[in-house]
Write a protein that holds these residues in place. Structure first.
Motif, PDB file in Angstrom:
ATOM      1  N   ARG A 139       0.955  -1.483  -0.016  1.00  0.00           N
ATOM      2  CA  ARG A 139       0.180  -0.066  -0.541  1.00  0.00           C
ATOM      3  C   ARG A 139       0.695   1.043   0.028  1.00  0.00           C
ATOM      4  NH1 ARG A 139      -2.364  -4.493   1.738  1.00  0.00           N
ATOM      5  NH2 ARG A 139      -4.543  -4.404   1.616  1.00  0.00           N
ATOM      6  N   GLY A 140       2.650   0.836   0.202  1.00  0.00           N
ATOM      7  CA  GLY A 140       2.679   2.137   0.359  1.00  0.00           C
ATOM      8  C   GLY A 140       2.802   3.607   1.475  1.00  0.00           C
ATOM      9  N   ARG A 141       2.464   2.661   2.035  1.00  0.00           N
ATOM     10  CA  ARG A 141       2.241   3.760   3.905  1.00  0.00           C
ATOM     11  C   ARG A 141       2.558   2.300   4.744  1.00  0.00           C
ATOM     12  NH1 ARG A 141      -3.180   4.229   5.526  1.00  0.00           N
ATOM     13  NH2 ARG A 141      -4.532   2.442   5.156  1.00  0.00           N
ATOM     14  N   SER A 142       2.976   3.293   5.361  1.00  0.00           N
ATOM     15  CA  SER A 142       3.224   2.913   7.049  1.00  0.00           C
ATOM     16  C   SER A 142       1.865   1.995   7.741  1.00  0.00           C
ATOM     17  CB  SER A 142       3.848   3.346   7.892  1.00  0.00           C
ATOM     18  OG  SER A 142       4.173   2.679   9.336  1.00  0.00           O
ATOM     19  N   LEU A 143       1.934   1.000   8.059  1.00  0.00           N
ATOM     20  CA  LEU A 143       0.616   0.421   8.484  1.00  0.00           C
ATOM     21  C   LEU A 143       0.669  -0.297   9.666  1.00  0.00           C
ATOM     22  CD1 LEU A 143      -0.941  -1.909   6.152  1.00  0.00           C
ATOM     23  CD2 LEU A 143      -1.729   0.573   6.553  1.00  0.00           C
ATOM     24  N   VAL A 144      -0.117   0.223  11.047  1.00  0.00           N
ATOM     25  CA  VAL A 144       0.014   0.512  12.340  1.00  0.00           C
ATOM     26  C   VAL A 144      -0.027  -0.823  13.073  1.00  0.00           C
ATOM     27  CG1 VAL A 144      -0.486   1.575  14.182  1.00  0.00           C
ATOM     28  CG2 VAL A 144      -0.071   2.647  12.159  1.00  0.00           C
ATOM     29  N   MET A 145       0.359  -1.409  14.493  1.00  0.00           N
ATOM     30  CA  MET A 145      -0.297  -2.627  14.916  1.00  0.00           C
ATOM     31  C   MET A 145      -0.529  -1.637  16.790  1.00  0.00           C
ATOM     32  SD  MET A 145       1.673  -6.443  16.356  1.00  0.00           S
ATOM     33  CE  MET A 145       3.076  -5.631  17.291  1.00  0.00           C
ATOM     34  N   VAL A 146      -2.037  -1.880  16.940  1.00  0.00           N
ATOM     35  CA  VAL A 146      -1.787  -1.546  18.136  1.00  0.00           C
ATOM     36  C   VAL A 146      -1.650  -2.774  19.009  1.00  0.00           C
ATOM     37  CG1 VAL A 146      -3.543  -0.606  19.768  1.00  0.00           C
ATOM     38  CG2 VAL A 146      -3.523   0.643  17.069  1.00  0.00           C
ATOM     39  N   ALA A 147      -0.720  -3.372  19.634  1.00  0.00           N
ATOM     40  CA  ALA A 147      -0.404  -4.782  20.598  1.00  0.00           C
ATOM     41  C   ALA A 147      -1.033  -4.619  21.879  1.00  0.00           C
ATOM     42  CB  ALA A 147       0.738  -4.612  20.612  1.00  0.00           C
ATOM     43  N   GLU A 148      -2.484  -4.903  21.908  1.00  0.00           N
ATOM     44  CA  GLU A 148      -2.831  -5.320  23.350  1.00  0.00           C
ATOM     45  C   GLU A 148      -2.156  -6.480  24.428  1.00  0.00           C
ATOM     46  OE1 GLU A 148      -6.586  -5.901  26.260  1.00  0.00           O
ATOM     47  OE2 GLU A 148      -6.836  -5.345  24.074  1.00  0.00           O
ATOM     48  N   ILE A 149      -1.844  -5.686  24.921  1.00  0.00           N
ATOM     49  CA  ILE A 149      -0.340  -6.702  25.958  1.00  0.00           C
ATOM     50  C   ILE A 149      -1.574  -7.470  27.425  1.00  0.00           C
ATOM     51  CG2 ILE A 149       1.233  -6.849  28.369  1.00  0.00           C
ATOM     52  CD1 ILE A 149       2.074  -6.527  25.308  1.00  0.00           C
ATOM     53  N   LYS A 150      -2.295  -8.692  27.601  1.00  0.00           N
ATOM     54  CA  LYS A 150      -2.826  -9.497  28.457  1.00  0.00           C
ATOM     55  C   LYS A 150      -2.242  -9.984  29.650  1.00  0.00           C
ATOM     56  CE  LYS A 150      -6.883  -9.306  27.182  1.00  0.00           C
ATOM     57  NZ  LYS A 150      -8.386  -9.900  26.086  1.00  0.00           N
ATOM     58  N   HIS A 151      -3.540  -9.237  30.632  1.00  0.00           N
ATOM     59  CA  HIS A 151      -2.996 -10.187  32.522  1.00  0.00           C
ATOM     60  C   HIS A 151      -1.402 -10.347  31.889  1.00  0.00           C
ATOM     61  CE1 HIS A 151      -7.243 -11.590  31.258  1.00  0.00           C
ATOM     62  NE2 HIS A 151      -6.523 -12.195  29.890  1.00  0.00           N
ATOM     63  N   GLY A 172      13.516  -3.883  16.362  1.00  0.00           N
ATOM     64  CA  GLY A 172      14.351  -3.739  15.812  1.00  0.00           C
ATOM     65  C   GLY A 172      13.473  -3.754  14.584  1.00  0.00           C
ATOM     66  N   TRP A 173      11.849  -4.086  15.433  1.00  0.00           N
ATOM     67  CA  TRP A 173      10.829  -3.765  14.346  1.00  0.00           C
ATOM     68  C   TRP A 173       9.764  -2.563  14.082  1.00  0.00           C
ATOM     69  CZ3 TRP A 173       5.731  -2.897  14.532  1.00  0.00           C
ATOM     70  CH2 TRP A 173       4.524  -3.199  13.470  1.00  0.00           C
ATOM     71  N   ALA A 174       9.812  -2.699  15.201  1.00  0.00           N
ATOM     72  CA  ALA A 174       9.130  -1.168  15.934  1.00  0.00           C
ATOM     73  C   ALA A 174       9.242   0.270  15.770  1.00  0.00           C
ATOM     74  CB  ALA A 174       8.628  -1.380  17.960  1.00  0.00           C
ATOM     75  N   THR A 175       8.581   1.129  15.360  1.00  0.00           N
ATOM     76  CA  THR A 175       9.203   2.763  15.636  1.00  0.00           C
ATOM     77  C   THR A 175       8.593   3.460  16.254  1.00  0.00           C
ATOM     78  OG1 THR A 175       7.637   2.962  13.089  1.00  0.00           O
ATOM     79  CG2 THR A 175      10.368   1.746  12.983  1.00  0.00           C
ATOM     80  N   GLU A 176       8.390   4.348  16.228  1.00  0.00           N
ATOM     81  CA  GLU A 176       7.302   5.408  16.630  1.00  0.00           C
ATOM     82  C   GLU A 176       5.507   5.691  15.226  1.00  0.00           C
ATOM     83  OE1 GLU A 176       7.175   7.419  19.865  1.00  0.00           O
ATOM     84  OE2 GLU A 176       8.908   6.654  20.102  1.00  0.00           O
ATOM     85  N   ARG A 193       8.093   0.690  28.484  1.00  0.00           N
ATOM     86  CA  ARG A 193       9.488   2.311  27.731  1.00  0.00           C
ATOM     87  C   ARG A 193      10.876   1.838  28.429  1.00  0.00           C
ATOM     88  NH1 ARG A 193       5.651   7.490  27.658  1.00  0.00           N
ATOM     89  NH2 ARG A 193       5.611   6.445  25.289  1.00  0.00           N
ATOM     90  N   GLU A 194      11.169   1.869  28.959  1.00  0.00           N
ATOM     91  CA  GLU A 194      11.476   1.464  29.827  1.00  0.00           C
ATOM     92  C   GLU A 194      13.275   0.823  29.176  1.00  0.00           C
ATOM     93  OE1 GLU A 194      10.321   0.638  34.546  1.00  0.00           O
ATOM     94  OE2 GLU A 194      10.408   2.514  34.815  1.00  0.00           O
ATOM     95  N   ARG A 195      12.537  -0.276  29.301  1.00  0.00           N
ATOM     96  CA  ARG A 195      13.170  -1.200  27.985  1.00  0.00           C
ATOM     97  C   ARG A 195      13.724  -0.322  26.703  1.00  0.00           C
ATOM     98  NH1 ARG A 195      13.792  -6.270  29.346  1.00  0.00           N
ATOM     99  NH2 ARG A 195      12.121  -7.180  30.873  1.00  0.00           N
ATOM    100  N   GLY A 196      13.016   0.558  26.299  1.00  0.00           N
ATOM    101  CA  GLY A 196      13.460   1.634  25.431  1.00  0.00           C
ATOM    102  C   GLY A 196      12.833   1.164  23.755  1.00  0.00           C
ATOM    103  N   ILE A 197      11.427   0.658  24.160  1.00  0.00           N
ATOM    104  CA  ILE A 197      10.559  -0.121  22.798  1.00  0.00           C
ATOM    105  C   ILE A 197      10.139   1.820  22.360  1.00  0.00           C
ATOM    106  CG2 ILE A 197       8.887  -1.251  22.123  1.00  0.00           C
ATOM    107  CD1 ILE A 197      11.550  -2.464  22.914  1.00  0.00           C
ATOM    108  N   PRO A 198      10.211   2.061  21.045  1.00  0.00           N
ATOM    109  CA  PRO A 198      10.024   2.701  20.528  1.00  0.00           C
ATOM    110  C   PRO A 198       8.135   3.037  20.170  1.00  0.00           C
ATOM    111  CG  PRO A 198      10.388   1.505  18.757  1.00  0.00           C
ATOM    112  CD  PRO A 198      10.919   0.789  20.016  1.00  0.00           C
ATOM    113  N   GLY A 199       7.766   4.130  20.400  1.00  0.00           N
ATOM    114  CA  GLY A 199       5.711   3.832  20.300  1.00  0.00           C
ATOM    115  C   GLY A 199       5.341   4.363  20.829  1.00  0.00           C
ATOM    116  N   ARG A 200       3.782   4.400  20.899  1.00  0.00           N
ATOM    117  CA  ARG A 200       2.981   5.894  21.867  1.00  0.00           C
ATOM    118  C   ARG A 200       2.063   4.441  22.884  1.00  0.00           C
ATOM    119  NH1 ARG A 200       0.037   8.128  17.303  1.00  0.00           N
ATOM    120  NH2 ARG A 200       1.699   5.729  15.823  1.00  0.00           N
TER     121      ARG A 200
END
Length: 358
Positions: A139-151, A172-176, A193-200
């Motif tokens: 699609r020529g654009r950056s698609l997003v993953m909204v990852a839910e961490i469960k339990h 290595g995969w994740a970006t802001e 966040r403390e592990r330095g993983i980018p993203g919101r």
């Protein structure tokens, strides 16, 4: 030109209104339909592989009960204060889980989804990353993953820290731009966040109760979700997360009969605190619609979903989760076209010059 940000349309567990949730076809269909993002629920196996399931108890989303070799794995556990009997991901290795097939979680409501029962294996997080990469390239654009961490608190208590496992697989995969991480437990968001993983980071809030991490620590004195959603609570959240996502019922105002009359003040208050505002979940079936938007008595029939979706899309919400992402996108296009028309009219531009997007 409008300066209003576009609402992110997030396919809830893939296009789960049309396919069994968390399957390859559900995620691929979501992107084919135009979704900006997909949302996986993430749990762990006994050997620390992250897999995509609604819950760690999998009897309702896989055919595990039909596997006699796993009959002895059926057990009863207490997960966040709820007694559950069934089969749990943490009692299986990935090699064992990959022999299972996915089934529709809501067969009484979604018979079309049930027609795909048993046709697909369950997925790992790494499988979804590859799906997103292929769809982004196509699609020529950056698609997003909204990852839910469960339990997260539960998994940490049994030696499976999800923040560590998630960081290991996502680094290595994740970006802001391509990652949002959400959880009902703020503790694990802070650790990620403390592990330095980018993203919101987005804090999930139920309409009632209290976060499991706080209940585990403070018992009956745990701060409730409602307390987190006061003006003071939102200001405190803004110190450590980027957004808040609420149950759809908190996005509406209602009259004394319980009928939705418009949006609540949630978006306004979240934005005032400097937070992004999200809500879940937009669904077309009567069973899930507010009662004044239902049509007929059949729970599986589609009601006046367009009206309910429009109230949410007009509210200024930054992101919405939808089981039928194409429907949310159709409403978004209409709302955006009407907004452009109003802006042009305010500038004195003839209304006839406004062309809705394809």
């Amino acid at each position: 030109m409008s300066t209003t940000p576009r609402t992110l349309v997030i396919a809830h567990r893939g296009a789960s209104g049309y396919r069994p949730e968390h399957t390859r076809s559900a995620y691929e269909l979501a992107f084919t339909l135009g979704a900006d993002a997909v949302e996986p629920d993430i749990v762990a196996t006994r050997d620390g592989v992250l897999v995509l399931r609604h819950e760690n108890e999998i009897s309702g989303t896989t055919n595990v009960a039909a596997h006699p070799e796993f009959a002895s794995r059926k057990t009863t556990k207490h997960i966040e204060g709820v007694k559950l009997t069934g089969w749990f991901t943490e009692d299986f290795t990935w090699e064992e889980l990959r022999t299972l097939r996915a089934v529709e979680r809501l067969p009484q409501v979604r018979q079309a989804g049930s027609s795909f029962d048993g046709t697909e294996r369950i997925l790992r997080l790494t499988d979804l990353l590859a799906i997103i990469d292929r769809a982004s390239a196509a699609r020529g654009r950056s698609l997003v993953m909204v990852a839910e961490i469960k339990h997260a608190t539960y998994f940490e208590s049994i030696g499976l820290p999800l923040d560590e496992l998630f960081a290991r697989e996502i680094r290595g995969w994740a970006t802001e731009e391509n990652l949002i991480v959400e959880c009902f437990e703020q503790t694990v968001l802070t650790k990620i966040r403390e592990r330095g993983i980018p993203g919101r980071l987005v804090f999930l809030a139920e309409a009632a109760g209290a976060p499991a991490d706080l209940v585990a620590r403070d018992g009956k004195k745990a701060r409730s979700y409602a307390d987190h959603l006061t003006d003071e609570g939102l200001a405190q959240l803004a110190e450590s997360v980027d957004g808040v996502s609420v149950d759809k019922k908190l996005a509406f105002s209602r009259d004394h009969a319980g009928h939705v009359t418009g949006p609540s003040d949630f978006v306004e208050r979240a934005h005032a605190a400097g937070l992004l505002a999200f809500c879940w979940t937009l669904r077309a079936e009567n069973r899930f619609l507010s009662k004044n938007f239902r049509r007929g008595s059949n729970a599986s029939d589609w009601g006046n979903w367009s009206k309910e979706f429009e109230i949410v899309l007009r509210s200024g919400m930054d992101g919405v989760f939808a089981d039928q992402p194409d429907l949310a996108l159709a409403v978004r296009r209409r709302v955006e076209a009407q907004r452009r028309k109003a802006e042009k009219a305010a500038l004195g531009t003839p209304a006839a010059s406004v062309t809705p997007p394809a």
